[in-house]
Design a protein around this motif. Sequence first.
Motif, PDB file in Angstrom:
ATOM      1  N   TYR A  49      13.502  49.531  70.991  1.00 13.94           N
ATOM      2  CA  TYR A  49      14.766  49.853  71.666  1.00 13.94           C
ATOM      3  C   TYR A  49      15.266  51.243  71.284  1.00 13.94           C
ATOM      4  O   TYR A  49      15.924  51.911  72.075  1.00 13.94           O
ATOM      5  CB  TYR A  49      15.854  48.837  71.280  1.00 13.94           C
ATOM      6  CG  TYR A  49      15.687  47.471  71.889  1.00 13.94           C
ATOM      7  CD1 TYR A  49      16.074  47.218  73.208  1.00 13.94           C
ATOM      8  CD2 TYR A  49      15.155  46.422  71.144  1.00 13.94           C
ATOM      9  CE1 TYR A  49      15.919  45.967  73.768  1.00 13.94           C
ATOM     10  CE2 TYR A  49      15.010  45.168  71.696  1.00 13.94           C
ATOM     11  CZ  TYR A  49      15.386  44.936  73.007  1.00 13.94           C
ATOM     12  OH  TYR A  49      15.242  43.693  73.553  1.00 13.94           O
ATOM     13  N   ILE A  50      14.997  51.664  70.059  1.00 14.52           N
ATOM     14  CA  ILE A  50      15.606  52.875  69.521  1.00 14.52           C
ATOM     15  C   ILE A  50      14.795  54.127  69.824  1.00 14.52           C
ATOM     16  O   ILE A  50      15.320  55.137  70.287  1.00 14.52           O
ATOM     17  CB  ILE A  50      15.799  52.747  67.990  1.00 14.52           C
ATOM     18  CG1 ILE A  50      16.599  51.482  67.667  1.00 14.52           C
ATOM     19  CG2 ILE A  50      16.481  53.977  67.434  1.00 14.52           C
ATOM     20  CD1 ILE A  50      17.981  51.445  68.253  1.00 14.52           C
ATOM     21  N   ALA A  51      13.505  54.068  69.543  1.00 12.84           N
ATOM     22  CA  ALA A  51      12.659  55.262  69.686  1.00 12.84           C
ATOM     23  C   ALA A  51      11.319  54.873  70.289  1.00 12.84           C
ATOM     24  O   ALA A  51      10.546  54.135  69.685  1.00 12.84           O
ATOM     25  CB  ALA A  51      12.451  55.935  68.326  1.00 12.84           C
ATOM     26  N   ALA A  52      11.057  55.385  71.476  1.00 13.52           N
ATOM     27  CA  ALA A  52       9.831  55.018  72.181  1.00 13.52           C
ATOM     28  C   ALA A  52       8.588  55.563  71.496  1.00 13.52           C
ATOM     29  O   ALA A  52       7.483  55.058  71.695  1.00 13.52           O
ATOM     30  CB  ALA A  52       9.898  55.514  73.623  1.00 13.52           C
ATOM     31  N   SER A  70      11.580  28.769  71.894  1.00 10.14           N
ATOM     32  CA  SER A  70      10.775  29.492  72.878  1.00 10.14           C
ATOM     33  C   SER A  70      10.111  30.729  72.299  1.00 10.14           C
ATOM     34  O   SER A  70       9.044  31.138  72.756  1.00 10.14           O
ATOM     35  CB  SER A  70      11.646  29.902  74.065  1.00 10.14           C
ATOM     36  OG  SER A  70      12.311  28.778  74.616  1.00 10.14           O
ATOM     37  N   ALA A  71      10.766  31.355  71.311  1.00 10.82           N
ATOM     38  CA  ALA A  71      10.212  32.560  70.692  1.00 10.82           C
ATOM     39  C   ALA A  71      10.984  32.842  69.411  1.00 10.82           C
ATOM     40  O   ALA A  71      12.075  32.297  69.187  1.00 10.82           O
ATOM     41  CB  ALA A  71      10.296  33.758  71.641  1.00 10.82           C
ATOM     42  N   LEU A  72      10.417  33.693  68.579  1.00 11.78           N
ATOM     43  CA  LEU A  72      11.040  34.072  67.308  1.00 11.78           C
ATOM     44  C   LEU A  72      11.175  35.593  67.212  1.00 11.78           C
ATOM     45  O   LEU A  72      10.477  36.331  67.917  1.00 11.78           O
ATOM     46  CB  LEU A  72      10.209  33.546  66.138  1.00 11.78           C
ATOM     47  CG  LEU A  72      10.064  32.022  66.036  1.00 11.78           C
ATOM     48  CD1 LEU A  72       8.989  31.659  65.012  1.00 11.78           C
ATOM     49  CD2 LEU A  72      11.394  31.370  65.680  1.00 11.78           C
ATOM     50  N   ASN A  73      12.068  36.042  66.341  1.00 11.62           N
ATOM     51  CA  ASN A  73      12.264  37.471  66.067  1.00 11.62           C
ATOM     52  C   ASN A  73      12.585  38.278  67.321  1.00 11.62           C
ATOM     53  O   ASN A  73      12.093  39.386  67.516  1.00 11.62           O
ATOM     54  CB  ASN A  73      11.038  38.063  65.371  1.00 11.62           C
ATOM     55  CG  ASN A  73      10.715  37.363  64.072  1.00 11.62           C
ATOM     56  OD1 ASN A  73      11.615  36.969  63.332  1.00 11.62           O
ATOM     57  ND2 ASN A  73       9.427  37.182  63.791  1.00 11.62           N
ATOM     58  N   ARG A  74      13.437  37.702  68.155  1.00 13.33           N
ATOM     59  CA  ARG A  74      13.870  38.412  69.351  1.00 13.33           C
ATOM     60  C   ARG A  74      15.026  39.358  69.032  1.00 13.33           C
ATOM     61  O   ARG A  74      15.840  39.073  68.159  1.00 13.33           O
ATOM     62  CB  ARG A  74      14.331  37.424  70.419  1.00 13.33           C
ATOM     63  CG  ARG A  74      13.226  36.559  71.006  1.00 13.33           C
ATOM     64  CD  ARG A  74      12.191  37.386  71.713  1.00 13.33           C
ATOM     65  NE  ARG A  74      11.465  36.591  72.699  1.00 13.33           N
ATOM     66  CZ  ARG A  74      10.257  36.864  73.125  1.00 13.33           C
ATOM     67  NH1 ARG A  74       9.616  37.919  72.642  1.00 13.33           N
ATOM     68  NH2 ARG A  74       9.668  36.113  74.016  1.00 13.33           N
ATOM     69  N   SER A  75      15.100  40.464  69.748  1.00 17.57           N
ATOM     70  CA  SER A  75      16.233  41.376  69.653  1.00 17.57           C
ATOM     71  C   SER A  75      16.957  41.379  70.991  1.00 17.57           C
ATOM     72  O   SER A  75      16.330  41.340  72.047  1.00 17.57           O
ATOM     73  CB  SER A  75      15.758  42.788  69.306  1.00 17.57           C
ATOM     74  OG  SER A  75      15.147  42.797  68.034  1.00 17.57           O
ATOM     75  N   LEU A  76      18.287  41.415  70.915  1.00 17.16           N
ATOM     76  CA  LEU A  76      19.091  41.278  72.127  1.00 17.16           C
ATOM     77  C   LEU A  76      20.157  42.375  72.165  1.00 17.16           C
ATOM     78  O   LEU A  76      21.078  42.386  71.338  1.00 17.16           O
ATOM     79  CB  LEU A  76      19.758  39.896  72.149  1.00 17.16           C
ATOM     80  CG  LEU A  76      20.530  39.521  73.404  1.00 17.16           C
ATOM     81  CD1 LEU A  76      19.573  39.382  74.592  1.00 17.16           C
ATOM     82  CD2 LEU A  76      21.286  38.214  73.181  1.00 17.16           C
ATOM     83  N   PRO A  77      20.032  43.340  73.100  1.00 12.73           N
ATOM     84  CA  PRO A  77      21.082  44.364  73.231  1.00 12.73           C
ATOM     85  C   PRO A  77      22.308  43.766  73.919  1.00 12.73           C
ATOM     86  O   PRO A  77      22.194  43.142  74.977  1.00 12.73           O
ATOM     87  CB  PRO A  77      20.417  45.437  74.092  1.00 12.73           C
ATOM     88  CG  PRO A  77      19.355  44.729  74.852  1.00 12.73           C
ATOM     89  CD  PRO A  77      18.907  43.567  74.023  1.00 12.73           C
ATOM     90  N   ILE A  78      23.472  43.921  73.306  1.00 11.13           N
ATOM     91  CA  ILE A  78      24.710  43.407  73.877  1.00 11.13           C
ATOM     92  C   ILE A  78      25.782  44.481  73.768  1.00 11.13           C
ATOM     93  O   ILE A  78      25.601  45.512  73.123  1.00 11.13           O
ATOM     94  CB  ILE A  78      25.188  42.123  73.167  1.00 11.13           C
ATOM     95  CG1 ILE A  78      25.520  42.415  71.698  1.00 11.13           C
ATOM     96  CG2 ILE A  78      24.158  41.014  73.280  1.00 11.13           C
ATOM     97  CD1 ILE A  78      26.187  41.261  70.989  1.00 11.13           C
ATOM     98  N   THR A  79      26.904  44.223  74.409  1.00 15.44           N
ATOM     99  CA  THR A  79      28.059  45.114  74.296  1.00 15.44           C
ATOM    100  C   THR A  79      29.201  44.325  73.685  1.00 15.44           C
ATOM    101  O   THR A  79      29.594  43.282  74.210  1.00 15.44           O
ATOM    102  CB  THR A  79      28.475  45.668  75.671  1.00 15.44           C
ATOM    103  OG1 THR A  79      27.387  46.381  76.237  1.00 15.44           O
ATOM    104  CG2 THR A  79      29.677  46.585  75.538  1.00 15.44           C
ATOM    105  N   GLU A  80      29.700  44.793  72.580  1.00 14.25           N
ATOM    106  CA  GLU A  80      30.825  44.153  71.914  1.00 14.25           C
ATOM    107  C   GLU A  80      32.032  45.049  72.062  1.00 14.25           C
ATOM    108  O   GLU A  80      32.092  46.127  71.485  1.00 14.25           O
ATOM    109  CB  GLU A  80      30.505  43.908  70.434  1.00 14.25           C
ATOM    110  CG  GLU A  80      31.551  43.064  69.729  1.00 14.25           C
ATOM    111  CD  GLU A  80      31.161  42.803  68.291  1.00 14.25           C
ATOM    112  OE1 GLU A  80      31.511  43.634  67.426  1.00 14.25           O
ATOM    113  OE2 GLU A  80      30.492  41.786  68.046  1.00 14.25           O
TER     114      GLU A  80
END
Length: 350
Positions: free
Chosen positions: A287-290, A191-201
């Motif tokens: 995600y880190i710096a707008a 569906s898409a490439l180079n996605r970033s996913l924020p998660i909690t571990e």
Amino acid sequence: MQHNFNRILAIAIISSFITSLVFVYVAPNFLWGKIIPIPYPPETSLKKEIIIPKKETPTVAEAVAKKAMPAVVGITTLEFERKYYFLERAVEGVGSGFIVHPDGYIITNNHVVNENSKNVKVYLGNGSVLPGKVLWTDAILDLTILKIDAKNLPVIELGNSDNLSVGQTAIAIGNPLGLRFQRTVTMGIISALNRSLPITEGSRPKIMEDLIQTDASINPGNSGGPLMDSQGYAIGINTAKVTTAEGLGFAIPINIVKPILKKVVKTGTFKPPYLGIVGYDREIASYIAADVYIYEGIYVADIDPTGPAYKSGIRKGYIILEADGKPVNTMTALKCIVYEKNPGDRIKVK
């Protein structure tokens, strides 16, 4: 009068007999279709024969499943979770993995098996259950390489995740919801490439980088299983899904594990070379710096003043465009090049 009636009756009977003889024998054999039209179609044309077709050509999913399924494994672990202050509770984990070397090397996720996992068991396609040993694991990459004591095992060959395109076929095999549904096959597209996913571990936030997004169904238990292309090559390692939406599954690109696997097979472990930077690609920067906009390359967000990058003149705020002459627009691309090196080797950057 009676004589004439009997004569007429006899003529009628003889005429009926002759007419019946014509229609029963003479007409079908000598007249129909030659002199007069056939009054009704032959019996064979009235009956419809049911023809059972020969087996169809195997579908892509069928061919890939047949090729890859013997190399997909189930994995169970035992971890001890601290309850209150002095009590520990045993928690069983279940996931997937796949064999990538005939001598028993297996790729899976760090959240399936890690350095804290005990009693690691690997369930093979032939019904065997063998203990697994962790050779290398990394929580940031969410990858683990296991080893079982076996030879001549079926394997899944590794593809090239740099050559993927949106819309191409993606096939996942794994153990959703536990070993009861072992080696379930699902199919979709990339569906898409180079996605970033924020998660909690645990309790710590984390961002998974450069993931492959697919709508092939990925559920708990699929983690660590292969995502494959239409030729049956592994292009990713299934790792996560968005539970609040349908058809949003994610896999780690297979290329990141190739240099690691090569060194683990050769030396028994992997020690990553240290560049000494904290880098963001274009996807992660949002995600880190707008206020940071990156159109290409890797943004150096922080740097170790004692590390090799700093000593070579790289500073915070620089953008790395190339490494060893290859463009690097994702952190995965940079890591793939760095992981090919050994500590002490040189790497040329632009």
